[in-house]
Design an enzyme around this catalytic site. Structure first.
Site, short mmCIF file in Angstrom:
data_model
loop_
_atom_site.label_atom_id
_atom_site.label_comp_id
_atom_site.label_asym_id
_atom_site.label_seq_id
_atom_site.Cartn_x
_atom_site.Cartn_y
_atom_site.Cartn_z
N HIS A 167 -12.80 29.88 53.56
CA HIS A 167 -11.72 30.81 53.25
C HIS A 167 -11.82 31.19 51.77
CE1 HIS A 167 -8.75 29.71 56.72
NE2 HIS A 167 -10.02 29.73 57.14
N GLU A 210 -9.62 31.23 49.41
CA GLU A 210 -8.99 30.28 48.50
C GLU A 210 -9.86 29.04 48.29
OE1 GLU A 210 -5.54 31.63 51.28
OE2 GLU A 210 -7.72 31.51 51.35
N CYS A 225 -3.24 29.60 54.53
CA CYS A 225 -3.08 28.85 55.77
C CYS A 225 -2.83 27.38 55.42
CB CYS A 225 -4.35 28.99 56.61
SG CYS A 225 -5.76 28.07 55.93
N CYS A 230 -5.74 25.77 53.32
CA CYS A 230 -5.78 26.25 51.94
C CYS A 230 -4.57 25.76 51.15
CB CYS A 230 -5.88 27.76 51.92
SG CYS A 230 -7.45 28.35 52.60
#
Length: 162
Positions: free
Chosen positions: A57, A59, A87, A90
């Site tokens: 992801h 992040e 999410c 993260c």
């Protein structure tokens, strides 16, 4: 504390990262980590499909790069700018890395962990509670995602009709 102009500049950098994902047919999500002096120390964009790795992801990539760049796992007093609400994975990394402020654009009603589905940052038992600023460049971030998924559905429909 960042000025309005600074916040705009950093969110635009996160959107540039999201555009990198978009150009590679990835979900357009981008993130940057900024140190207390205003220096960008980490950047990332969504790479799950490219790398076939669920942890890739925006992040996570930005946090890893920031830690590597400063040689510490603690990102104390740093800020994260991201185009989509983090999410749970993260949000956990944000908490564990001690990021101070999280600025995000679009809410994520399916997986958001900063208020949409759950709010991990408000769980009292956790040892760190980042400050969250929601909706920074919300329209632009949201529209980028809507356009991406509209195009995906269009391509799927065309393939099905062939």
């Amino acid at each position: 504390m960042f000025s309005s102009e600074d916040k705009k500049k950093y969110m635009e950098l996160a959107l540039e990262e999201a555009n990198k994902a978009l150009k590679q047919d990835e979900v357009p999500i981008g993130a940057i980590v900024v140190d207390p002096d205003g220096k960008v120390i980490g950047k990332g964009y969504n790479r799950r499909e490219l790398d076939q790795d669920a942890t890739q992801h925006a992040e996570m990539i930005a946090i890893r790069e920031a830690c590597k760049n400063i040689g510490l796992w603690r990102l104390i007093d740093c800020s994260l700018f991201v185009t989509l609400e983090p999410c749970p994975m993260c949000a956990g990394a944000i908490i564990n890395s001690r990021i101070k402020d999280v600025y995000f654009g679009a809410m994520d009603p399916k997986a958001g962990a900063c208020g949409s589905v759950v709010d991990l940052f408000s769980v009292e038992k956790f040892n760190h509670h980042p400050h969250v600023i929601r909706g920074l460049f919300q329209e632009k971030s949201s529209q980028m995602l809507k356009d991406f998924f509209r195009e995906i559905r269009k391509k799927q429909k065309e393939a099905k009709n062939k």
